[in-house]
Motif scaffolding. Sequence first.
Motif, PDB file in Angstrom:
ATOM      1  N   ALA A 138       1.011  -1.279  -0.131  1.00 36.84           N
ATOM      2  CA  ALA A 138       0.170  -0.191   0.869  1.00 36.84           C
ATOM      3  C   ALA A 138       0.803   1.289  -0.228  1.00 36.84           C
ATOM      4  N   ALA A 139       0.735   2.293  -0.352  1.00 37.13           N
ATOM      5  CA  ALA A 139       1.110   3.789  -0.431  1.00 37.13           C
ATOM      6  C   ALA A 139       0.108   4.580  -0.656  1.00 37.13           C
ATOM      7  N   THR A 140       0.566   6.239  -0.483  1.00 31.23           N
ATOM      8  CA  THR A 140      -0.022   6.953  -0.323  1.00 31.23           C
ATOM      9  C   THR A 140      -0.265   7.883  -2.079  1.00 31.23           C
ATOM     10  N   ALA A 141      -1.590   8.145  -1.775  1.00 32.89           N
ATOM     11  CA  ALA A 141      -1.130   8.846  -3.458  1.00 32.89           C
ATOM     12  C   ALA A 141      -0.994  10.384  -3.505  1.00 32.89           C
ATOM     13  N   THR A 142      -0.673  10.955  -4.549  1.00 32.81           N
ATOM     14  CA  THR A 142      -0.325  12.375  -4.758  1.00 32.81           C
ATOM     15  C   THR A 142      -0.735  12.617  -5.225  1.00 32.81           C
ATOM     16  N   GLY A 143      -1.128  13.673  -5.392  1.00 34.21           N
ATOM     17  CA  GLY A 143      -1.165  15.319  -6.497  1.00 34.21           C
ATOM     18  C   GLY A 143      -2.552  15.047  -7.020  1.00 34.21           C
ATOM     19  N   ASP A 144      -3.367  15.288  -8.179  1.00 38.12           N
ATOM     20  CA  ASP A 144      -4.418  15.124  -8.155  1.00 38.12           C
ATOM     21  C   ASP A 144      -5.119  14.129  -9.449  1.00 38.12           C
ATOM     22  N   SER A 145      -4.051  13.868 -10.762  1.00 39.44           N
ATOM     23  CA  SER A 145      -4.268  13.709 -11.650  1.00 39.44           C
ATOM     24  C   SER A 145      -5.591  12.680 -12.250  1.00 39.44           C
ATOM     25  N   MET A 146      -5.576  12.304 -10.776  1.00 48.76           N
ATOM     26  CA  MET A 146      -7.151  10.984 -11.221  1.00 48.76           C
ATOM     27  C   MET A 146      -8.195  11.426 -10.324  1.00 48.76           C
ATOM     28  N   SER A 147      -7.674  11.914  -9.575  1.00 49.93           N
ATOM     29  CA  SER A 147      -9.487  13.013  -9.451  1.00 49.93           C
ATOM     30  C   SER A 147     -10.532  13.007 -10.136  1.00 49.93           C
ATOM     31  N   PRO A 148     -11.271  12.644  -9.882  1.00 45.68           N
ATOM     32  CA  PRO A 148     -12.283  12.840  -8.084  1.00 45.68           C
ATOM     33  C   PRO A 148     -11.733  11.361  -7.451  1.00 45.68           C
ATOM     34  N   THR A 149     -11.721   9.718  -8.853  1.00 43.79           N
ATOM     35  CA  THR A 149     -11.379   8.910  -8.166  1.00 43.79           C
ATOM     36  C   THR A 149     -10.779   8.505  -7.503  1.00 43.79           C
ATOM     37  N   ILE A 150      -9.273   9.178  -7.057  1.00 44.26           N
ATOM     38  CA  ILE A 150      -8.266   8.896  -6.005  1.00 44.26           C
ATOM     39  C   ILE A 150      -7.467  10.646  -6.173  1.00 44.26           C
ATOM     40  N   GLN A 151      -7.797  10.922  -4.383  1.00 45.10           N
ATOM     41  CA  GLN A 151      -7.467  12.219  -4.471  1.00 45.10           C
ATOM     42  C   GLN A 151      -6.153  11.809  -3.866  1.00 45.10           C
ATOM     43  N   ASP A 152      -5.774  13.987  -4.049  1.00 44.16           N
ATOM     44  CA  ASP A 152      -3.822  13.496  -3.370  1.00 44.16           C
ATOM     45  C   ASP A 152      -4.724  13.306  -1.588  1.00 44.16           C
ATOM     46  N   GLY A 153      -3.573  12.019  -1.533  1.00 42.21           N
ATOM     47  CA  GLY A 153      -3.414  11.334   0.421  1.00 42.21           C
ATOM     48  C   GLY A 153      -4.146  10.044   0.855  1.00 42.21           C
ATOM     49  N   ASP A 154      -5.302  10.220  -0.545  1.00 42.29           N
ATOM     50  CA  ASP A 154      -5.854   8.489  -0.567  1.00 42.29           C
ATOM     51  C   ASP A 154      -4.579   7.225  -0.056  1.00 42.29           C
ATOM     52  N   THR A 155      -5.022   6.303   0.627  1.00 38.43           N
ATOM     53  CA  THR A 155      -4.190   5.085   0.279  1.00 38.43           C
ATOM     54  C   THR A 155      -4.728   3.553  -0.476  1.00 38.43           C
ATOM     55  N   ILE A 156      -2.996   3.747  -1.353  1.00 32.74           N
ATOM     56  CA  ILE A 156      -3.902   2.946  -2.109  1.00 32.74           C
ATOM     57  C   ILE A 156      -2.909   1.549  -1.797  1.00 32.74           C
ATOM     58  N   HIS A 157      -4.230   0.755  -2.753  1.00 31.81           N
ATOM     59  CA  HIS A 157      -3.329  -1.121  -2.392  1.00 31.81           C
ATOM     60  C   HIS A 157      -3.468  -1.105  -3.750  1.00 31.81           C
ATOM     61  N   ILE A 158      -2.170  -2.153  -4.268  1.00 28.93           N
ATOM     62  CA  ILE A 158      -1.068  -2.370  -5.058  1.00 28.93           C
ATOM     63  C   ILE A 158      -1.100  -3.653  -4.986  1.00 28.93           C
ATOM     64  N   ASP A 159      -1.394  -4.404  -6.166  1.00 24.47           N
ATOM     65  CA  ASP A 159      -1.230  -5.727  -6.606  1.00 24.47           C
ATOM     66  C   ASP A 159       0.264  -5.854  -7.402  1.00 24.47           C
ATOM     67  N   LEU A 160       1.270  -6.070  -6.944  1.00 21.74           N
ATOM     68  CA  LEU A 160       2.794  -5.958  -8.131  1.00 21.74           C
ATOM     69  C   LEU A 160       2.280  -7.515  -9.177  1.00 21.74           C
ATOM     70  N   GLY A 161       1.268  -8.646  -8.221  1.00 17.76           N
ATOM     71  CA  GLY A 161       1.459  -9.760  -9.262  1.00 17.76           C
ATOM     72  C   GLY A 161       0.711  -9.976 -10.488  1.00 17.76           C
ATOM     73  N   ARG A 162      -0.085  -8.250 -10.929  1.00 19.23           N
ATOM     74  CA  ARG A 162      -1.025  -7.654 -11.673  1.00 19.23           C
ATOM     75  C   ARG A 162      -0.676  -6.980 -12.906  1.00 19.23           C
ATOM     76  N   LYS A 163       0.540  -7.310 -14.238  1.00 20.54           N
ATOM     77  CA  LYS A 163       1.121  -6.504 -14.391  1.00 20.54           C
ATOM     78  C   LYS A 163       0.290  -6.251 -16.113  1.00 20.54           C
ATOM     79  N   ASP A 164      -0.387  -7.576 -16.261  1.00 22.72           N
ATOM     80  CA  ASP A 164      -0.725  -7.085 -17.538  1.00 22.72           C
ATOM     81  C   ASP A 164      -2.119  -6.144 -17.496  1.00 22.72           C
ATOM     82  N   ILE A 165      -2.293  -5.851 -18.899  1.00 23.41           N
ATOM     83  CA  ILE A 165      -3.456  -4.568 -19.300  1.00 23.41           C
ATOM     84  C   ILE A 165      -4.554  -5.010 -19.918  1.00 23.41           C
TER      85      ILE A 165
END
Length: 232
Positions: A138-165
């Motif tokens: 997990a990591a803290t998101a920064t910036g507003d490029s994905m706003s309103p879905t992801i806002q600055d300061g949100d916690t994002i949970h990431i699966d490093l095993g899924r890289k296929d688009i």
Amino acid sequence: MLKDRLKEARKKAKKSQKDVVNAVGITQSALSQLETGAVSSSSHLPAIAKFLNVDSYWLQTGNGSSGDESLSSLLPVEPWDDETPLDDDEVEIPFFKDFSFACGSGSINDFIVNEKRKLRMSKSTLRNLSITKDNAVAATATGDSMSPTIQDGDTIHIDLGRKDIKDGRIFVICLGGLNYAKRLYNLPFGGVRIVSDNSEEYPEINLTAEEKETQQFQVIGWIWQIARIERW
């Protein structure tokens, strides 16, 4: 129904309506309306749940306990810190202040091993999504490029095993030595379409297969959960 859960919880706690009124600050009329079903919601419900020693979410929604379960099986939420032992269904995953290291400045695995901050996560949640513990960060998101879905300061949970688009899903990517959270779409001949939800300020980027190589495009992992804490 709320009225049934409320009456059941109050009787199990051996509290009268007057006890609840005095402890919580709700009026006798408002409490009676809740217990008769005349109203089905109140801003006082979290305080009532705390006073009656039951889970607030269960009291308001009914989730977490079947209608015929005894309240004795409901346990209050206990505070925890770094010294609190993990429950049987919990694991700890690395929690990064940001994810800038993902763009090549060292091995991701080395950073995961050395990260001291942790988040607790249900094993069953990961299992249901087929995410292994080693791939969960997990990591803290920064910036507003994905706003309103992801806002600055949100916690994002990431699966490093899924890289296929998979078209339209949000991934953490590395592009030109910087990391971003973006929606990705496959383009013909190995290209990729990179889209920001805040498209007015951040226009989409289309890369050919060759441009992906020259701009060091890399998929770090799939963002499977976004957590937000509202601030006053």
